[in-house]
Design a protein around this motif. Structure first.
Motif, PDB file in Angstrom:
ATOM      1  N   ASN A 128       0.851  -1.197   0.000  1.00 44.46           N
ATOM      2  CA  ASN A 128       0.000   0.000   0.000  1.00 44.46           C
ATOM      3  C   ASN A 128       0.885   1.244   0.000  1.00 44.46           C
ATOM      4  O   ASN A 128       1.543   1.551   0.994  1.00 44.46           O
ATOM      5  N   GLN A 168       0.191   4.319   0.186  1.00 38.94           N
ATOM      6  CA  GLN A 168      -0.226   5.379   1.095  1.00 38.94           C
ATOM      7  C   GLN A 168       0.299   5.179   2.516  1.00 38.94           C
ATOM      8  O   GLN A 168       0.479   6.150   3.250  1.00 38.94           O
ATOM      9  N   GLU A 169       0.527   3.931   2.909  1.00 35.93           N
ATOM     10  CA  GLU A 169       0.970   3.682   4.280  1.00 35.93           C
ATOM     11  C   GLU A 169       2.483   3.506   4.388  1.00 35.93           C
ATOM     12  O   GLU A 169       3.003   3.240   5.470  1.00 35.93           O
ATOM     13  N   LEU A 224       2.899  13.215  -3.095  1.00 40.24           N
ATOM     14  CA  LEU A 224       2.585  12.349  -1.958  1.00 40.24           C
ATOM     15  C   LEU A 224       3.420  12.730  -0.737  1.00 40.24           C
ATOM     16  O   LEU A 224       2.912  12.767   0.391  1.00 40.24           O
ATOM     17  N   ARG A 246       2.140  15.969   0.869  1.00 44.90           N
ATOM     18  CA  ARG A 246       0.877  15.819   1.598  1.00 44.90           C
ATOM     19  C   ARG A 246       1.027  15.035   2.896  1.00 44.90           C
ATOM     20  O   ARG A 246       0.086  14.968   3.682  1.00 44.90           O
ATOM     21  N   ARG A 247       2.169  14.429   3.121  1.00 47.63           N
ATOM     22  CA  ARG A 247       2.345  13.598   4.309  1.00 47.63           C
ATOM     23  C   ARG A 247       2.104  14.422   5.570  1.00 47.63           C
ATOM     24  O   ARG A 247       2.691  15.497   5.753  1.00 47.63           O
TER      25      ARG A 247
END
Length: 510
Positions: free
Chosen positions: A133, A135-136, A165, A168-169
């Motif tokens: 994933n 995003q994680e 990405l 935005r973290r």
């Protein structure tokens, strides 16, 4: 350069230099230089004159050419069990992953797939976790290709996507670290660090062992890089961890780098000089892959529990003459291991009767192997010499034809006796059979294969369909049916059909 100047230069490199990863090597060199320096400076002219006078005597007592050839013939691989002291600017626990999640993307050739498996093996041992994933992920590593401009442009485009990405973290989470691995890191080096400030780590194809340190340096907010090429790194002691659980094949790397220097190719400059892995390392990796295959055969219902294991002879002397590469004892040990790994496995084999120089004692040993292993299927033939083979040029076809045929008949008789015994253990059992079509001997019967790839004959009759209770059907090629075995021979099983089923539903009956 004085030692203090060396250290100051290294400190500046650690703080400001984009290639900070090589700084520890520089520091070690400076320390070594410092330890060798004397408090007084010798006169250069006097030192040179002394060197000339002493040259002949030192040359006579120095190492010979053979010494260097022996040293170069067997480069020593770094053992994975060795734990190096961390550099002075890091603590040991800073090299650990501490459960941070790594996302790996692979671009390019099969070597990059293998590199990904090596990099993940190293990070896994350092305490990192793998995630699919994006995003994680706490760390994103791209294993890159430089063979063509389009391949590199793909990475530049991907970095622009990852930049958003990273921006935005959330501040509450661990900062996202991005690394470029492989050929593109080796070729472009500083350009990547300067052009894309969001890249935290660069690691060339020979620097994957350094990934835990590079990521630890990146955690302090610095860019970290190691793109040093090696003359002997093959990762021989690193067992690749397959990164794709759904993969149907695996690659075993036997060498790294390239010396061909084709005029159009960048590979020698991104992967370095050609060097081969030690044979023992290659065999160990193949052995572990074989173990995984055995485990899968045991676990998966959709894989036949059957292995073809050609023996050719039961005599170690004849096996050596055949250049088979194993002894009878090693073969029998393998048979035992397979049967322990896959209970109920069906074994088949090939045998040759009357090979060059085969004696009666050799023949008796082959007969005893047939009885000991008790194969389910076999392919047995009398030896016939073929032109252009090694046997044709170097051995003598000295076993008379009538002796070959007599020995072949004896082998066939023993095989059938033992195969019948082995196959009779299935009588009374219900077996899953994959229907192939009509029997060759009777249009009233169907033929199929069971889980051990043995032929099963049963009447072509109507039967119940487990998936549709109350529906009566006739089996078609490709269907799965349950058959209760009523008799067994050396080559086939016979029985009566119970119902049509599916691979999934059959586990409740078998």
């Amino acid at each position: 350069m004085h030692s203090l100047q060396c250290v100051l230069q290294v400190q500046r490199s650690l703080r400001w230099g984009p290639m900070a990863s090589v700084s520890w090597l520089s520091l070690r060199m400076c320390m070594a230089h410092s330890s060798l320096s004397s408090t007084t400076c010798p006169n250069p002219e006097r030192q040179e004159d002394g060197a000339r006078k002493d040259f002949s005597s030192r040359l006579a007592t120095g190492p010979t050419l053979q010494y260097f050839l022996r040293s170069a013939s067997a480069p020593q691989e770094k053992l994975s069990s060795e734990v190096e002291d961390p550099p002075p600017y890091l603590m040991m626990d800073e090299l650990l992953g501490r459960q941070r999640k790594v996302y790996l993307e692979t671009y390019g050739c099969q070597m990059n797939v293998n590199d990904t498996e090596i990099a993940w093996s190293i990070l896994q041992k350092s305490g990192y976790l793998r995630t699919s994933n994006l995003q994680e992920a706490d760390v994103i590593l791209l294993v890159t290709c430089s063979i063509r401009e389009k391949a590199e442009q793909t990475i530049w485009n991907r970095l622009h996507q990852l930049k958003a990405l990273k921006t935005r973290r959330l501040r509450s989470r661990v900062p996202l670290r991005i690394g470029i691995l492989g050929c593109m890191a080796e070729r472009l080096k500083e350009e990547i660090l300067n052009r894309e400030k969001m890249v935290d780590v660069l690691a060339g194809p020979d620097a994957y062992r350094d990934l835990p340190r590079l990521l630890a340096v990146a955690e302090s907010g610095q860019q970290a890089a190691n793109v040093l090429l090696s003359l002997d790194e093959t990762y021989a002691d690193v067992m690749p961890v397959q990164t794709s659980p759904s993969a149907t094949s695996a690659f075993v790397s036997i060498m790294r780098g390239c010396d061909n220097m084709c005029t159009y190719c960048i590979v020698p400059f991104t992967r370095g000089r050609e060097r081969s892995r030690p044979v023992a390392s290659i065999l160990e990796e193949v052995r572990k892959l074989s173990e995984q295959v055995l485990q899968l055969i045991h676990e998966r219902d959709n894989v036949c529990k059957q292995i073809h294991l050609p023996a050719q002879s039961g005599s170690s002397r004849v096996l050596e003459a055949m250049r088979r590469g194993y002894s009878r004892e090693a073969y029998v040990e393998l048979v035992h291991h397979i049967r322990e790994s896959i209970p109920g496995v069906s074994l088949s084999s090939d045998f040759i009767a009357g090979f060059c120089g085969e004696t009666e004692e050799d023949h008796v040993q082959t007969v005893s192997l047939l009885r000991e292993v008790q194969y389910n299927m076999g392919f047995l033939f009398a030896y016939s010499m073929r032109q252009k083979t090694r046997a044709y040029h170097r051995l003598k076809d000295d076993v008379p034809e009538e002796v070959k045929l007599r020995r072949l008949e004896e082998l066939i008789t023993v095989f059938r006796e033992e195969a019948t015994k082995a196959n009779q253990t299935a009588v009374g059992c219900t077996q899953l059979v994959l229907v192939e079509g009509l029997s060759k001997r009777s249009a009233a019967d169907l033929c199929g294969r069971n889980d051990g790839n043995l032929k099963v004959i049963f009447p072509d009759a109507e039967m119940e369909d487990v998936s549709n209770p109350g529906l009566r059907v006739r089996a078609q090629p490709g269907d799965y049916v349950l058959v209760q075995i009523t008799s067994a021979g050396s080559q086939t099983l016979k029985g009566h059909v119970l119902c049509r089923t599916t691979l999934k539903d059959s586990s409740a009956y078998c």
